[in-house]
Design a protein around this motif. Sequence first.
Motif, PDB file in Angstrom:
ATOM      1  N   ALA A  29      44.273  43.579  27.791  1.00  0.00           N
ATOM      2  CA  ALA A  29      42.915  44.032  27.498  1.00  0.00           C
ATOM      3  C   ALA A  29      42.174  44.389  28.777  1.00  0.00           C
ATOM      4  CB  ALA A  29      42.160  42.945  26.741  1.00  0.00           C
ATOM      5  N   ILE A  30      42.369  43.577  29.817  1.00  0.00           N
ATOM      6  CA  ILE A  30      41.705  43.848  31.091  1.00  0.00           C
ATOM      7  C   ILE A  30      42.181  45.173  31.674  1.00  0.00           C
ATOM      8  CG2 ILE A  30      41.506  43.084  33.490  1.00  0.00           C
ATOM      9  CD1 ILE A  30      41.686  40.205  32.406  1.00  0.00           C
ATOM     10  N   THR A  31      43.512  45.367  31.692  1.00  0.00           N
ATOM     11  CA  THR A  31      44.071  46.593  32.258  1.00  0.00           C
ATOM     12  C   THR A  31      43.616  47.816  31.473  1.00  0.00           C
ATOM     13  OG1 THR A  31      46.009  45.373  33.005  1.00  0.00           O
ATOM     14  CG2 THR A  31      46.201  47.755  32.918  1.00  0.00           C
ATOM     15  N   ALA A  32      43.593  47.686  30.142  1.00  0.00           N
ATOM     16  CA  ALA A  32      43.164  48.809  29.314  1.00  0.00           C
ATOM     17  C   ALA A  32      41.709  49.150  29.577  1.00  0.00           C
ATOM     18  CB  ALA A  32      43.368  48.468  27.841  1.00  0.00           C
ATOM     19  N   ALA A  33      40.892  48.116  29.759  1.00  0.00           N
ATOM     20  CA  ALA A  33      39.472  48.347  29.994  1.00  0.00           C
ATOM     21  C   ALA A  33      39.240  49.051  31.329  1.00  0.00           C
ATOM     22  CB  ALA A  33      38.717  47.018  29.961  1.00  0.00           C
ATOM     23  N   LEU A  34      40.009  48.639  32.326  1.00  0.00           N
ATOM     24  CA  LEU A  34      39.870  49.268  33.639  1.00  0.00           C
ATOM     25  C   LEU A  34      40.335  50.723  33.613  1.00  0.00           C
ATOM     26  CD1 LEU A  34      41.120  46.511  36.116  1.00  0.00           C
ATOM     27  CD2 LEU A  34      38.809  47.433  35.960  1.00  0.00           C
ATOM     28  N   GLY A  35      41.476  50.930  32.962  1.00  0.00           N
ATOM     29  CA  GLY A  35      42.039  52.270  32.909  1.00  0.00           C
ATOM     30  C   GLY A  35      42.514  52.768  34.263  1.00  0.00           C
ATOM     31  N   ALA A  37      41.013  54.092  36.645  1.00  0.00           N
ATOM     32  CA  ALA A  37      40.490  55.433  36.871  1.00  0.00           C
ATOM     33  C   ALA A  37      39.420  55.403  37.947  1.00  0.00           C
ATOM     34  CB  ALA A  37      39.908  55.988  35.573  1.00  0.00           C
ATOM     35  N   GLY A  38      39.168  56.569  38.532  1.00  0.00           N
ATOM     36  CA  GLY A  38      38.065  56.718  39.473  1.00  0.00           C
ATOM     37  C   GLY A  38      38.131  55.766  40.634  1.00  0.00           C
ATOM     38  N   ASN A  39      36.992  55.106  40.899  1.00  0.00           N
ATOM     39  CA  ASN A  39      36.872  54.218  42.060  1.00  0.00           C
ATOM     40  C   ASN A  39      37.852  53.050  41.993  1.00  0.00           C
ATOM     41  OD1 ASN A  39      34.824  55.765  43.154  1.00  0.00           O
ATOM     42  ND2 ASN A  39      33.186  54.544  42.219  1.00  0.00           N
ATOM     43  N   ALA A  40      38.092  52.559  40.764  1.00  0.00           N
ATOM     44  CA  ALA A  40      39.016  51.425  40.629  1.00  0.00           C
ATOM     45  C   ALA A  40      40.403  51.809  41.112  1.00  0.00           C
ATOM     46  CB  ALA A  40      39.069  50.957  39.178  1.00  0.00           C
ATOM     47  N   SER A  41      40.869  52.977  40.740  1.00  0.00           N
ATOM     48  CA  SER A  41      42.194  53.442  41.147  1.00  0.00           C
ATOM     49  C   SER A  41      42.259  53.675  42.652  1.00  0.00           C
ATOM     50  CB  SER A  41      42.543  54.735  40.401  1.00  0.00           C
ATOM     51  OG  SER A  41      43.826  55.183  40.780  1.00  0.00           O
ATOM     52  N   ALA A  42      41.188  54.244  43.194  1.00  0.00           N
ATOM     53  CA  ALA A  42      41.157  54.499  44.635  1.00  0.00           C
ATOM     54  C   ALA A  42      41.181  53.200  45.427  1.00  0.00           C
ATOM     55  CB  ALA A  42      39.908  55.307  44.987  1.00  0.00           C
ATOM     56  N   GLN A  43      40.443  52.199  44.953  1.00  0.00           N
ATOM     57  CA  GLN A  43      40.402  50.906  45.634  1.00  0.00           C
ATOM     58  C   GLN A  43      41.754  50.222  45.552  1.00  0.00           C
ATOM     59  OE1 GLN A  43      38.177  49.686  47.535  1.00  0.00           O
ATOM     60  NE2 GLN A  43      38.955  47.604  47.801  1.00  0.00           N
ATOM     61  N   TYR A  44      42.394  50.315  44.393  1.00  0.00           N
ATOM     62  CA  TYR A  44      43.716  49.724  44.211  1.00  0.00           C
ATOM     63  C   TYR A  44      44.720  50.365  45.166  1.00  0.00           C
ATOM     64  CZ  TYR A  44      48.009  48.266  41.798  1.00  0.00           C
ATOM     65  OH  TYR A  44      49.240  47.727  41.493  1.00  0.00           O
ATOM     66  N   GLY A  45      44.665  51.684  45.271  1.00  0.00           N
ATOM     67  CA  GLY A  45      45.548  52.392  46.182  1.00  0.00           C
ATOM     68  C   GLY A  45      45.352  51.968  47.622  1.00  0.00           C
ATOM     69  N   LYS A  46      44.095  51.745  47.999  1.00  0.00           N
ATOM     70  CA  LYS A  46      43.783  51.313  49.363  1.00  0.00           C
ATOM     71  C   LYS A  46      44.356  49.923  49.621  1.00  0.00           C
ATOM     72  CE  LYS A  46      39.897  50.265  52.439  1.00  0.00           C
ATOM     73  NZ  LYS A  46      38.414  50.185  52.567  1.00  0.00           N
ATOM     74  N   ARG A  66      52.911  49.275  43.521  1.00  0.00           N
ATOM     75  CA  ARG A  66      51.807  49.780  42.712  1.00  0.00           C
ATOM     76  C   ARG A  66      52.118  49.635  41.216  1.00  0.00           C
ATOM     77  NH1 ARG A  66      47.595  53.567  43.911  1.00  0.00           N
ATOM     78  NH2 ARG A  66      46.674  54.375  41.990  1.00  0.00           N
ATOM     79  N   THR A  67      53.330  49.994  40.827  1.00  0.00           N
ATOM     80  CA  THR A  67      53.724  49.916  39.420  1.00  0.00           C
ATOM     81  C   THR A  67      53.898  48.472  38.957  1.00  0.00           C
ATOM     82  OG1 THR A  67      54.874  52.039  39.587  1.00  0.00           O
ATOM     83  CG2 THR A  67      55.458  50.619  37.729  1.00  0.00           C
ATOM     84  N   GLU A  68      54.598  47.675  39.759  1.00  0.00           N
ATOM     85  CA  GLU A  68      54.929  46.310  39.346  1.00  0.00           C
ATOM     86  C   GLU A  68      53.708  45.403  39.286  1.00  0.00           C
ATOM     87  OE1 GLU A  68      57.710  45.205  38.172  1.00  0.00           O
ATOM     88  OE2 GLU A  68      58.708  47.129  38.418  1.00  0.00           O
ATOM     89  N   LEU A  69      52.752  45.587  40.197  1.00  0.00           N
ATOM     90  CA  LEU A  69      51.558  44.747  40.155  1.00  0.00           C
ATOM     91  C   LEU A  69      50.712  45.042  38.925  1.00  0.00           C
ATOM     92  CD1 LEU A  69      50.243  44.371  43.824  1.00  0.00           C
ATOM     93  CD2 LEU A  69      51.770  42.894  42.517  1.00  0.00           C
ATOM     94  N   LEU A  70      50.704  46.298  38.483  1.00  0.00           N
ATOM     95  CA  LEU A  70      50.008  46.624  37.236  1.00  0.00           C
ATOM     96  C   LEU A  70      50.656  45.888  36.058  1.00  0.00           C
ATOM     97  CD1 LEU A  70      49.304  50.456  37.598  1.00  0.00           C
ATOM     98  CD2 LEU A  70      47.625  48.601  37.595  1.00  0.00           C
ATOM     99  N   SER A  71      51.986  45.815  36.077  1.00  0.00           N
ATOM    100  CA  SER A  71      52.698  45.095  35.024  1.00  0.00           C
ATOM    101  C   SER A  71      52.377  43.601  35.070  1.00  0.00           C
ATOM    102  CB  SER A  71      54.207  45.305  35.163  1.00  0.00           C
ATOM    103  OG  SER A  71      54.556  46.658  34.979  1.00  0.00           O
ATOM    104  N   LEU A  72      52.341  43.037  36.281  1.00  0.00           N
ATOM    105  CA  LEU A  72      52.009  41.617  36.422  1.00  0.00           C
ATOM    106  C   LEU A  72      50.580  41.341  35.971  1.00  0.00           C
ATOM    107  CD1 LEU A  72      53.614  40.626  39.857  1.00  0.00           C
ATOM    108  CD2 LEU A  72      54.469  40.151  37.558  1.00  0.00           C
ATOM    109  N   SER A  73      49.687  42.272  36.271  1.00  0.00           N
ATOM    110  CA  SER A  73      48.290  42.120  35.865  1.00  0.00           C
ATOM    111  C   SER A  73      48.183  42.020  34.353  1.00  0.00           C
ATOM    112  CB  SER A  73      47.466  43.305  36.380  1.00  0.00           C
ATOM    113  OG  SER A  73      46.113  43.200  35.954  1.00  0.00           O
ATOM    114  N   ALA A  74      48.924  42.880  33.651  1.00  0.00           N
ATOM    115  CA  ALA A  74      48.907  42.858  32.191  1.00  0.00           C
ATOM    116  C   ALA A  74      49.597  41.619  31.635  1.00  0.00           C
ATOM    117  CB  ALA A  74      49.575  44.109  31.649  1.00  0.00           C
ATOM    118  N   GLU A  75      50.700  41.215  32.279  1.00  0.00           N
ATOM    119  CA  GLU A  75      51.492  40.101  31.754  1.00  0.00           C
ATOM    120  C   GLU A  75      50.836  38.752  31.943  1.00  0.00           C
ATOM    121  OE1 GLU A  75      56.078  38.368  31.958  1.00  0.00           O
ATOM    122  OE2 GLU A  75      55.488  40.086  33.183  1.00  0.00           O
ATOM    123  N   TYR A  76      50.189  38.563  33.110  1.00  0.00           N
ATOM    124  CA  TYR A  76      49.654  37.240  33.437  1.00  0.00           C
ATOM    125  C   TYR A  76      48.137  37.165  33.482  1.00  0.00           C
ATOM    126  CZ  TYR A  76      54.500  36.315  34.577  1.00  0.00           C
ATOM    127  OH  TYR A  76      55.857  36.173  34.498  1.00  0.00           O
TER     128      TYR A  76
END
Length: 226
Positions: A29-35, A37-46, A66-76
């Motif tokens: 739910a958290i990951t879906a809400a963030l999406g 996108a925009g500033n959130a994605s740019a900050q994550y990339g940084k 980048r890919t695996e941490l998104l998966s961990l974020s959703a899983e845990y």
Amino acid sequence: GLGKLGGLAGTITPEMGRLGTQATIAGGAITAALGMAGNASAQYGKQIAEVGTLSSEAQGMLGEYRTELLSLSAEYGQSTEALTKGLYDSVSAGIAAGDAIQFMADASKMAIGGVTDVSTSVDLLTSVLNAYGAEASEAAHYSDVMFATVQKGKTTIPELAANMGKIASTAAMAGIPIEEVGAALATMTAKGLRTEIATTSLAATIAVLMKPTKELSAALSSAGYA
């Protein structure tokens, strides 16, 4: 204390997996809400890019991170900000870049089970692994021992994270396994000693036994010990 802790430690990993599955709902739910996108994605990339500054190996794994941490974020149910900070701290503390994602999964499980944040669990795990010269692949076992210490004693993962540095290196140098350290701390805290007092006292006791005085050597000898 060691017998009780040893029996319990073997049950921790399956239970952590169950907790991780439950966290998937909230994390998704958290990951879906963030999406992302925009500033959130740019900050994550940084934040991911900062991990790449630690080594050439880490630099070559940024896409996977980048890919695996998104998966961990959703899983845990951990935020990407917390996970990238934990990843940075892990690699900086000596966890091999190629082992870092699995290590972060183990740390995330500990964070859930220990009702704490992933930065705290990373701090505790890297401290004990480094003290014992253990590999990142052993993180799950060390996590189990720490969690069993919490269950059998009167302490918490944050309290252990703040105080294990006082005892881990000393115990490792003395050849005392982490399981015996956990059993001792569980027993001492269960009897009423605060975690910071228990770790300090245990470290001092080990240090004295490693370099005993003549009087202590005589007392040990009379008790039947070398």
